[in-house]
Design an enzyme around this catalytic site. Sequence first.
Site, mmCIF file in Angstrom:
data_model
loop_
_atom_site.group_PDB
_atom_site.id
_atom_site.type_symbol
_atom_site.label_atom_id
_atom_site.label_comp_id
_atom_site.label_asym_id
_atom_site.label_seq_id
_atom_site.Cartn_x
_atom_site.Cartn_y
_atom_site.Cartn_z
ATOM 1 N N GLY A 1 0.836 -1.205 0.000
ATOM 2 C CA GLY A 1 0.000 0.000 0.000
ATOM 3 C C GLY A 1 0.866 1.248 0.000
ATOM 4 O O GLY A 1 2.099 1.174 0.017
ATOM 5 N N TYR B 1 -16.307 2.868 7.688
ATOM 6 C CA TYR B 1 -14.828 2.884 7.691
ATOM 7 C C TYR B 1 -14.312 3.363 9.051
ATOM 8 O O TYR B 1 -13.484 2.715 9.683
ATOM 9 C CB TYR B 1 -14.316 3.778 6.559
ATOM 10 C CG TYR B 1 -12.817 3.985 6.559
ATOM 11 C CD1 TYR B 1 -11.943 2.930 6.282
ATOM 12 C CD2 TYR B 1 -12.269 5.240 6.835
ATOM 13 C CE1 TYR B 1 -10.568 3.129 6.291
ATOM 14 C CE2 TYR B 1 -10.899 5.442 6.839
ATOM 15 C CZ TYR B 1 -10.057 4.385 6.570
ATOM 16 O OH TYR B 1 -8.686 4.586 6.580
HETATM 17 N N1 LIG Z 1 -5.500 6.471 2.408
HETATM 18 C C1 LIG Z 1 -5.878 7.436 3.251
HETATM 19 O O1 LIG Z 1 -6.281 8.535 2.863
HETATM 20 C C2 LIG Z 1 -5.802 7.198 4.743
HETATM 21 C C3 LIG Z 1 -6.221 8.206 5.609
HETATM 22 C C4 LIG Z 1 -6.148 7.981 6.989
HETATM 23 C C5 LIG Z 1 -5.647 6.783 7.466
HETATM 24 N N2 LIG Z 1 -5.265 5.822 6.598
HETATM 25 C C6 LIG Z 1 -4.772 4.553 7.153
HETATM 26 O O2 LIG Z 1 -3.398 4.464 6.817
HETATM 27 C C7 LIG Z 1 -3.033 3.093 6.626
HETATM 28 C C8 LIG Z 1 -2.343 2.933 5.295
HETATM 29 O O3 LIG Z 1 -3.227 3.390 4.276
HETATM 30 P P1 LIG Z 1 -2.837 3.299 2.736
HETATM 31 O O4 LIG Z 1 -3.475 4.443 2.046
HETATM 32 O O5 LIG Z 1 -1.373 3.046 2.591
HETATM 33 O O6 LIG Z 1 -3.645 1.988 2.343
HETATM 34 P P2 LIG Z 1 -3.635 1.206 0.964
HETATM 35 O O7 LIG Z 1 -2.788 1.898 -0.038
HETATM 36 O O8 LIG Z 1 -5.066 0.903 0.650
HETATM 37 O O9 LIG Z 1 -2.874 -0.137 1.372
HETATM 38 C C9 LIG Z 1 -3.443 -1.085 2.220
HETATM 39 C C10 LIG Z 1 -2.787 -2.404 1.877
HETATM 40 O O10 LIG Z 1 -3.318 -3.409 2.745
HETATM 41 C C11 LIG Z 1 -3.588 -4.548 1.944
HETATM 42 N N3 LIG Z 1 -4.583 -5.404 2.594
HETATM 43 C C12 LIG Z 1 -5.926 -5.354 2.501
HETATM 44 N N4 LIG Z 1 -6.473 -6.351 3.211
HETATM 45 C C13 LIG Z 1 -5.447 -7.042 3.767
HETATM 46 C C14 LIG Z 1 -5.363 -8.181 4.591
HETATM 47 N N5 LIG Z 1 -6.468 -8.843 4.990
HETATM 48 N N6 LIG Z 1 -4.151 -8.630 4.978
HETATM 49 C C15 LIG Z 1 -3.036 -7.993 4.573
HETATM 50 N N7 LIG Z 1 -3.038 -6.910 3.767
HETATM 51 C C16 LIG Z 1 -4.240 -6.442 3.378
HETATM 52 C C17 LIG Z 1 -4.079 -3.968 0.644
HETATM 53 O O11 LIG Z 1 -4.053 -4.934 -0.366
HETATM 54 P P3 LIG Z 1 -5.133 -4.803 -1.569
HETATM 55 O O12 LIG Z 1 -4.832 -3.494 -2.245
HETATM 56 O O13 LIG Z 1 -4.841 -6.011 -2.404
HETATM 57 O O14 LIG Z 1 -6.483 -4.811 -0.912
HETATM 58 C C18 LIG Z 1 -3.065 -2.851 0.437
HETATM 59 O O15 LIG Z 1 -1.877 -3.306 -0.182
HETATM 60 C C19 LIG Z 1 -4.332 2.307 6.770
HETATM 61 O O16 LIG Z 1 -4.439 1.842 8.089
HETATM 62 C C20 LIG Z 1 -5.418 3.338 6.541
HETATM 63 O O17 LIG Z 1 -6.622 2.998 7.206
HETATM 64 C C21 LIG Z 1 -5.315 6.005 5.249
#
Ligand SMILES: NC(=O)c1ccc[n+]([C@@H]2O[C@H](COP(=O)([O-])OP(=O)(O)OC[C@H]3O[C@@H](n4cnc5c(N)ncnc54)[C@H](OP(=O)(O)O)[C@@H]3O)[C@@H](O)[C@H]2O)c1
Length: 283
Positions: free
Chosen positions: A11, A126
């Site tokens: 991610g 979420y």
């Molecule tokens: N993106 C935002 O704007 C945002 C804002 C606030 C907080 N956050 C938090 O920050 C953190 C990182 O976010 P990010 O944007 O880097 O997320 P991301 O790009 O969506 O990456 C999440 C990763 O987790 C993988 N994943 C999903 N289900 C899984 C499972 N059961 N076991 C292992 N891996 C799994 C996904 O794979 P797939 O792609 O194959 O599903 C993806 O590679 C998360 O906790 C998110 O909630 C994000």
Amino acid sequence: MRPLLVTGSRGQLGRALLAVAGRRGIPTVGHDVDTLDITDRSAVGALVASVKPGVIVNCAAFTAVDACEEREAEALRINGEAVGHLADAAGTTGALLVQVSTDYVFSGEGSRPWREDDPPAPLGAYGRTKLEGERQAARAPEHLVVRTAWLFGQGGSNFVEAILRQVEAGRPRLEVVADQTGCPTLADDLAEAILDLVERGARGIVHAVNAGHTTWHGLASEIVRLAGTPVEVVPITTAEAGRPAPRPAWAVLDTTRLGKLLGRRLPPWTDALARYMEARCAS
Ligand SMILES: NC(=O)c1ccc[n+]([C@@H]2O[C@H](COP(=O)([O-])OP(=O)(O)OC[C@H]3O[C@@H](n4cnc5c(N)ncnc54)[C@H](OP(=O)(O)O)[C@@H]3O)[C@@H](O)[C@H]2O)c1
């Protein structure tokens, strides 16, 4: 030195953490869902027992905010229950668990930046499932919850990329929500902050976002300006956008605690966005 284990390593934040840890010479092991599905309790226990990490940073999540509304049970398994598996494994091996959480745990009411001890009241699925993740993380004797927001990072599917795709497709006019305010945050800057917080022994909840705040419309306007393209960015309301998931109107996070712990805050979001777009052009 016991290694750093990064889950959800493909991610946006996972990739940034692997890169930053690599630059710092920290031995790191990364796994994404194909090699470690964090909802598989026994797989989590076995992997943590074999890697013996000193720190686990959980970046794995179901991050599709609108899809979470329709698939809340699945989101709860990934964003909530699975964090309990990681917490228990961390407890067994004496590792620190770092759980990454979100501004969406807050209601979005008011106009003062949200502090770590403000009561969470998520509006949607979420936020509810991520709040459960925070609670599950607290099962680990050593845990740190880092709340962030509006993340953009290389290789990710994020708002900046969504706007740039439309700009590059030659769209002359974009309609963007102007009544939600938050803190755009670069995954690289957040990764640096997380590793600094770990190094300094931070525990509990810490808010970590780039400095300043804006609306989605403000962010889109800055992207368009930096891209140097004559695209009209038209403000619309959340109601006009008609997205399935409710979103907090005021999601600005207070980073006073981060500042005290690190002796610095993260750079302004405008600076972070400029660096992101430069790196994107160079690659
Ligand atoms: N993106 C935002 O704007 C945002 C804002 C606030 C907080 N956050 C938090 O920050 C953190 C990182 O976010 P990010 O944007 O880097 O997320 P991301 O790009 O969506 O990456 C999440 C990763 O987790 C993988 N994943 C999903 N289900 C899984 C499972 N059961 N076991 C292992 N891996 C799994 C996904 O794979 P797939 O792609 O194959 O599903 C993806 O590679 C998360 O906790 C998110 O909630 C994000």
